[in-house]
Each structure stands twice: as C-alpha cells, then as structure tokens.
Design an enzyme around this catalytic site. Structure first.
Site, PDB file in Angstrom:
ATOM      1  N   TRP A 159     -67.074 -41.579 -75.557  1.00 46.59           N
ATOM      2  CA  TRP A 159     -66.087 -42.257 -76.822  1.00 46.59           C
ATOM      3  C   TRP A 159     -66.904 -42.901 -77.748  1.00 46.59           C
ATOM      4  O   TRP A 159     -67.469 -44.034 -77.519  1.00 46.59           O
ATOM      5  CB  TRP A 159     -65.125 -43.004 -76.274  1.00 46.59           C
ATOM      6  N   HIS A 179     -58.933 -43.513 -77.644  1.00 47.96           N
ATOM      7  CA  HIS A 179     -57.806 -42.411 -77.112  1.00 47.96           C
ATOM      8  C   HIS A 179     -56.527 -42.989 -76.943  1.00 47.96           C
ATOM      9  O   HIS A 179     -56.555 -44.336 -76.932  1.00 47.96           O
ATOM     10  CB  HIS A 179     -58.525 -41.835 -75.816  1.00 47.96           C
ATOM     11  N   ARG A 205     -62.612 -42.360 -83.722  1.00 46.66           N
ATOM     12  CA  ARG A 205     -63.971 -42.270 -83.378  1.00 46.66           C
ATOM     13  C   ARG A 205     -65.133 -42.300 -84.432  1.00 46.66           C
ATOM     14  O   ARG A 205     -64.911 -41.935 -85.485  1.00 46.66           O
ATOM     15  CB  ARG A 205     -64.113 -40.728 -82.723  1.00 46.66           C
ATOM     16  N   GLN A 219     -53.417 -38.102 -80.664  1.00 43.65           N
ATOM     17  CA  GLN A 219     -53.402 -37.646 -79.310  1.00 43.65           C
ATOM     18  C   GLN A 219     -51.875 -38.016 -78.711  1.00 43.65           C
ATOM     19  O   GLN A 219     -51.061 -38.698 -79.288  1.00 43.65           O
ATOM     20  CB  GLN A 219     -54.268 -38.567 -78.307  1.00 43.65           C
ATOM     21  N   VAL A 262     -59.229 -40.464 -63.694  1.00 46.21           N
ATOM     22  CA  VAL A 262     -58.611 -39.511 -62.732  1.00 46.21           C
ATOM     23  C   VAL A 262     -59.622 -38.962 -61.610  1.00 46.21           C
ATOM     24  O   VAL A 262     -60.736 -38.881 -61.771  1.00 46.21           O
ATOM     25  CB  VAL A 262     -57.975 -38.273 -63.600  1.00 46.21           C
ATOM     26  N   ALA A 316     -52.067 -37.758 -64.950  1.00 48.30           N
ATOM     27  CA  ALA A 316     -52.214 -38.049 -66.417  1.00 48.30           C
ATOM     28  C   ALA A 316     -52.733 -36.780 -67.122  1.00 48.30           C
ATOM     29  O   ALA A 316     -53.535 -36.043 -66.642  1.00 48.30           O
ATOM     30  CB  ALA A 316     -52.961 -39.366 -66.336  1.00 48.30           C
TER      31      ALA A 316
END
Ligand code: DAH
Length: 348
Positions: A159, A179, A205, A219, A262, A316
């Site tokens: 990112w 994000h 970004r 998003q 995750v 997620a």
C-alpha cells in the site's frame, strides 16, 4: 307646439351617442354619473315630474322610465364589452395551449461508480449484512498496526501511502486510509459477535495513474464473525455475491493469496467475460479475472478484539468498486470514471 318629451328624447339620443364613444371604464363611469347618477340629466328629469300636471306626468313618466331602463341596459352591455376587450388584450400575447407536451427536462443519472456501489451493497444487504461507515482520515494504528502490518513489515509495500503530517513534526501516524480494512478493527472494538457488516468508502494510494490504477478508489470491506464460521461460509457468501452481481452462469475460483490480517488469505476470481475462460488480453491470457481479496480473520486479531479465539472465527473480504464497474460495463480505462467527461458519464 313644443312637446315636453323633446328634451328627454334629446337626452336619450345624446346619451346613446356618447356611450358609443366610450372606450374605457373611467369614461364609462363618467357617462353613468352624467346621465344616471344622483345629479344626472335623466335623474333630474325624473325628479321634475312631480311638479307637472297629472296628464303630462303620466306620459312623460312612462317615457322617462323607458329611457332609464334602456340606458341602464346599454350601460351594462358596454361595461361587459369593455371587460371582454381588456381580457382579450391581456391574454393576446400569452396564449397557452394546455394540450401541448411540455419541454423535455434533461434527466440526470447516478454516477456509474455510485450505481455499482449501490448494487454491491444491496447484494450483501439481501444476504443479511449491515452497512456501516468509517473515517477516510485514519491512524496508522488502524490502517496498519492493528492489522498485523507493523512499521518495518515488508507488506507495507503493498500500500503506497499518503501520509498526513498532522503535528507538523514529520511523524507518520496519520494517513489517508489505503483500504477499508481498518474498519474491521474499529467495528470489533465496540461490537460483540455475531458480526455481519459491509463497509463502503473511498481509499487513497500514492501512486501514478494508469488504465487500471487511480490514486482514489472505492472499496467495500466485509466482515463476518460468529461461533463456528468456516471457510465454507466465506466461499458460499462470495460465490453467491459474484452470481448476483455478474450473473448466474458465472464460474468462480479461489486461489491462495497473502494478506497479513487473514490466515489463510485468498483471492476470488471469476471467468473472463471477454474470452469465457479461453485466455485473452483483458485477463492476461489466464481466463480468469481477480475481483477481490479475502480470507479467514487472523486468530491474533480475534484475540486482540477480546473475543475468545477458541470459540469465534470469522471471514473478511475487500473489493474494489471501480474494478467491478470496469468489468460490468467493459470500460477500458479506470481514469474515465473521475475525468468528469459528460460524454462518458451519460452512457450509464
Ligand atoms: N484491504 C485489501 C487491499 O486493499 C483487500 C483485502 C484483502 C481485504 C483480504 C480483506 C481481506 O478484508 O481479507 O488490498
């Protein structure tokens, strides 16, 4: 022999003559005043009748009354005619045909990104997700740290960040969120499971733009946490979502990917619209197009939220609305969406 009726027939004649010349309501009122008013000519004659012998009074009285009625009727007629003329004049220049169709109003439309965002949110709402929002200006803590991306972690390279020097001392602690994932942490901070939310929002970004990259994008983050949520729930939910947005006949595939928050992490791909899986330029000859990142919420994040990690699990996901709008409409350059060219926008 002079006749007493002479002056009153003269009155009648001159009254009718003058009335014919009257051309507005103030002249008309002056006329009425002059003949029929309290001191008008005819009124005076009628008053004088009382002094005449009976014989004359009879015949003259009848005649005077006939004239009075005639003048009164003529007055009413002239008044109506003047009023008609006045109305005709006023409406002359502004005639209105109420049967004509009105001038067409140009109809606006929602921006294509707004349309796609609403469709995506609706798909998830219909599956039982609640829509919540979070801040665009974010702390490093929520955007990175709490998502298991510490300052020296190489994953930060994923990112490119627009930092905010809010204290003026060059310290990097605030940023424009890169994000919507920080909302996972924010929601867990003040909610107990079961959780089922989607979070739409703008993200930023620090990168050069090209046909598939913009410095601002939209998003939608998804988060579901409950007793016994498994990867099957993740796959079922996202497969159903892809079919609702892209059509029943879609093929979907999951592939391993890495995101620090995750475990395991994955990406969701759908079969390419253009080549239907054969392989073409749009899909980079793979037959598949990636539409989102997802995974099972890292147990460390579950524990940090204060939930019992032996009991609660969750999934997620995060998807880019511009990406989905590009695919749905066959647009070849993401930059069209924010160039504000009406020739482009009016096509949606
Ligand atoms: N936040 C990620 C990005 O912007 C996308 C993402 C990946 C979100 C995996 C998730 C996830 O919630 O589980 O690239």
């Amino acid at each position: 022999m002079t006749s007493v009726s002479d002056p009153i027939s003269e009155i009648e004649e001159s009254a009718m003559r003058e009335l014919g010349r009257v051309s507005d309501s103030s002249q008309l009122e002056a006329w009425r005043h002059g003949y029929l008013g309290r001191k008008g000519k005819l009124t005076r004659v009628l008053r004088g009748l009382a002094d005449l012998p009976l014989e004359e009074r009879r015949s003259l009285g009848a005649e005077a009354n006939r004239i009075k009625l005639r003048l009164q009727a003529a007055y009413q007629e002239q008044r109506a005619r003047l009023e008609q003329d006045r109305v005709a004049k006023v409406t002359e220049g502004e005639r209105l045909d109420v049967t004509l169709p009105g001038p067409p109003l140009p109809r606006g439309s929602l921006h294509p990104i707004t349309q796609t965002l609403r469709d995506v949110l609706e798909a998830f709402e219909n599956m039982g997700f609640q829509v919540v929002e979070g801040p665009e200006i974010e702390w490093d803590y929520y955007n990175f740290e709490a998502l298991r991306i510490p300052a020296d972690h190489p994953a930060r390279d994923m990112w490119d960040t627009l930092w905010i020097d809010h204290e003026g001392d060059g310290r990097r602690s605030m940023l424009l969120r890169t994000h919507t994932s920080p909302n996972q942490i924010r929601i867990m901070e003040h909610t107990q499971p079961p959780i089922r939310v989607v979070v739409p929002g703008k993200c930023y970004r620090f990168e050069a733009t090209d046909p598939t990259h913009e410095w601002m994008m939209t998003q939608v983050e998804g988060l579901a946490i409950d007793d016994g949520i498994s990867m099957a729930d993740l796959k079922g939910t996202l497969t159903e979502f892809a079919r609702r947005i892209f059509g029943e006949e879609r093929s979907v595939a999951f592939r391993c990917d890495y995101f620090p928050f995750v475990e395991p992490g994955m990406e969701l791909r759908i079969d390419c619209f253009i080549c239907r899986g054969e392989g073409c330029r749009t899909c980079g000859r793979t037959g598949w197009i990636e539409i989102l990142g997802a995974g099972m919420v890292h147990p460390e994040i579950i524990a940090n939220a204060g939930y019992d990690p032996d009991r609660y699990t969750g999934f997620a996901f995060g998807l880019g609305i511009e990406r989905i709008a590009l695919l749905r409409h066959g647009v070849d350059d993401i930059r069209h969406f924010y160039a504000n060219d009406l020739r482009f926008l009016q096509q949606f």
